[in-house]
Enzyme design. Structure first.
Site, PDB file in Angstrom:
ATOM      1  N   GLY A   1     -20.307  14.794  -4.893  1.00  0.00           N
ATOM      2  CA  GLY A   1     -20.159  14.343  -3.404  1.00  0.00           C
ATOM      3  C   GLY A   1     -18.735  14.006  -3.162  1.00  0.00           C
TER       4      GLY A   1
ATOM      5  N   THR B   1     -15.239  30.453 -10.668  1.00  0.00           N
ATOM      6  CA  THR B   1     -16.480  30.677 -11.336  1.00  0.00           C
ATOM      7  C   THR B   1     -17.431  29.619 -11.174  1.00  0.00           C
ATOM      8  OG1 THR B   1     -15.469  32.177 -13.107  1.00  0.00           O
ATOM      9  CG2 THR B   1     -17.557  31.547 -13.682  1.00  0.00           C
TER      10      THR B   1
ATOM     11  N   CYS C   1     -17.023   3.627  -7.932  1.00  0.00           N
ATOM     12  CA  CYS C   1     -15.679   3.880  -7.990  1.00  0.00           C
ATOM     13  C   CYS C   1     -14.531   2.801  -8.141  1.00  0.00           C
ATOM     14  CB  CYS C   1     -15.507   4.678  -6.804  1.00  0.00           C
ATOM     15  SG  CYS C   1     -16.312   6.109  -6.891  1.00  0.00           S
TER      16      CYS C   1
END
Length: 387
Positions: A72, A238, A327
C-alpha cells in the site's frame, strides 16, 4: 486463556491456501523470470497475467489497469507523487484530509517542500469529509484529490463515490487509499468514479510485500523509478512472482468469503461491545458520529485509562491490540486521526485503542477480550486513584 490477536488492521496471518500457492516459486518448480522468452519465463508470465486479471475483476477494472507494487505504501506514493509530477504543468494544488495514513501524508509533505500546495480538509468528530467541502476547496489549478476510503484507525468510511461523481467535470485526478476497505468490502472503480486506487495483500491474509495500484486508462502518472519495461514502465524491475501469486490467492479467498466475513465481523464487533456493556466497562466509541464504518474495526476510548499501560496490561494478558496505525503505534505517539477528529487536548487521544477483527477470531475470544478489559481497566483506574 490462549493468546488473542485483534490487530488485523495492522496485518493478517497468511492463509494456508495462500502459502501453498506461493511455494512453487520458492522450491524450484517455477523458477523463471517473467520477462524471459524461454519456457520457464513464459510459464511465470502466464501466471502473473492470470493474477492481474483476477485482481482487476475484483474491482471491476481492466487487466491492463493493474500495476503490481510492494504494498500500500508504494502504491500510495506512486499514485500521489506520480500524478503530481506528471500533471504539474496543469497546476500544483492538491486536496487531501488531515486523517490520511502516513503513506499519504508524508509524501504530501515532501511535495510541499518541492513547491506544491496542499489543502488538508478537516474531518471533525464524525471522522469523514463531505463532498461539499471538497467542492469548496477545488481550484482551477487543482491536479489531484487524494482521500482514503475507509480509515485504518477508526474504520470510518468517506463518501468516495459522491466525491468522484462531483469531480467528473474537473481536471483533478482522484485517488483513494483503499487498503483497509478492500480487505472487507466489495469495491467497484467505475461506481466509485476514481482514477487511482491503492490496496495491499497483507490486509486480506496475503503476503507482506505485495499490493497493487489501479490506474484508470489514460490517467497521466509518472514512475518513481526507472529500469525495465515491467508494469507499463510505472513499476520497473523483475516481478515478485511469489508475492503476486500470493496476492491473487488471497483475493480469490476474499471474493469467495466476502459476504460471510462481513457479517461475521459485524457480529463479533457487536458482541465485543455488548460484553463490555454487560461488564459495566466505562467506554466510548470514537466512531459514534459516523454514518458508515468498516465491519472489522472499532476504536474505543476508556475514560481515565491511559493507552500505554492499557496496551501493556492487555499484552501481558495475551490480548494483542493497538493504539492505531502500525506505522506509529510502537512509539506511542498520539493518534493524528483522533487529534483531527477531537482536537489536540481531548482526553480520548490518550485513552483510546483500536480493535480489528479477522478471520481467525472466535466468539469466545471476543468474550474473553471484553472480560479481560473489564479487569484491566478497573485495575489501572484503581492504581491511578491510589497515587
Amino acid at each position: 486463556m490462549h493468546d488473542i490477536y485483534l490487530d488485523h488492521a495492522a496485518t493478517t496471518p497468511v492463509r494456508e491456501e495462500v502459502f501453498e500457492a506461493m511455494k512453487p516459486y520458492f522450491d524450484g518448480t517455477k523458477i523463471g523470470n517473467a520477462s524471459s522468452i524461454h519456457r520457464y519465463g513464459r510459464k511465470v508470465r502466464v501466471e502473473i497475467d492470470k493474477a492481474r486479471r483476477t485482481v482487476a475483476k475484483s474491482i471491476g477494472a481492466r487487466h491492463d489497469e493493474i500495476i503490481f507494487t510492494s504494498g500500500g505504501t508504494e502504491a500510495d506514493n506512486l499514485a500521489i507523487r506520480g500524478t503530481a509530477v506528471a500533471n504539474r504543468a496543469n497546476g500544483r494544488h492538491i486536496i487531501s484530509t488531515n486523517a490520511e495514513h502516513h503513506a499519504v501524508l508524508h509524501v504530501l509533505e515532501q511535495l510541499e517542500r518541492e513547491g506544491f500546495e496542499v489543502t488538508y480538509l478537516p474531518v471533525g468528530v464524525d471522522g469523514a469529509v463531505t463532498t461539499k467541502e471538497v467542492e469548496t476547496a477545488l481550484r482551477d489549478d487543482t491536479i489531484l484529490v487524494t482521500i482514503m476510503h475507509g480509515n485504518n484507525e477508526t474504520g470510518i468510511v468517506n463518501p468516495i463515490a459522491e466525491i468522484g461523481e462531483m469531480l467528473l467535470t474537473h481536471q483533478a485526478v482522484f485517488h483513494t487509499d483503499a487498503v483497509q476497505s478492500y480487505a472487507v468490502l466489495g469495491l467497484n472503480v467505475e461506481q466509485l468514479r476514481i482514477n487511482l486506487l491503492s490496496a495491499s495483500a497483507h490486509k486480506l491474509n496475503g503476503p507482506k510485500g505485495a499490493g497493487f495500484l489501479y490506474v484508470k486508462n489514460l490517467t497521466n502518472v509518472s514512475p518513481l523509478s526507472y529500469g525495465g519495461e515491467q508494469e507499463k514502465k510505472l513499476r520497473p524491475g523483475t516481478e515478485n512472482a511469489a508475492a503476486i501469486i500470493g496476492l491473487e490467492s488471497a483475493v480469490l479467498l476474499r471474493e469467495a468469503e466476502r459476504t460471510e466475513r462481513y457479517e461475521r465481523y459485524l457480529t463479533l464487533k457487536k458482541m465485543l461491545l455488548e460484553r463490555l456493556d454487560a461488564n459495566g466497562v466505562n467506554y466510548e466509541r470514537n466512531d459514534f458520529a459516523a454514518d458508515v464504518t468498516l465491519p472489522h474495526i472499532v476504536n474505543i476510548s476508556f475514560q481515565g485509562v491511559p493507552t500505554e499501560p492499557l496496551l501493556a496490561q492487555l499484552d501481558l494478558a495475551g490480548v494483542a491490540v493497538s493504539s492505531g496505525s502500525a506505522c506509529t503505534a510502537g512509539s506511542f505517539q498520539p493518534s493524528h486521526v483522533l487529534q483531527a477528529m477531537f482536537g489536540d487536548d481531548d482526553e480520548r487521544i490518550k485513552t483510546s485503542i483500536r480493535f480489528s477483527i479477522g478471520s481467525t477470531n472466535t466468539e469466545q475470544q471476543v468474550i474473553d477480550t471484553a472480560d479481560t478489559l473489564a479487569k484491566v481497566t478497573a485495575l489501572i483506574r484503581s492504581r491511578l486513584q491510589t497515587r
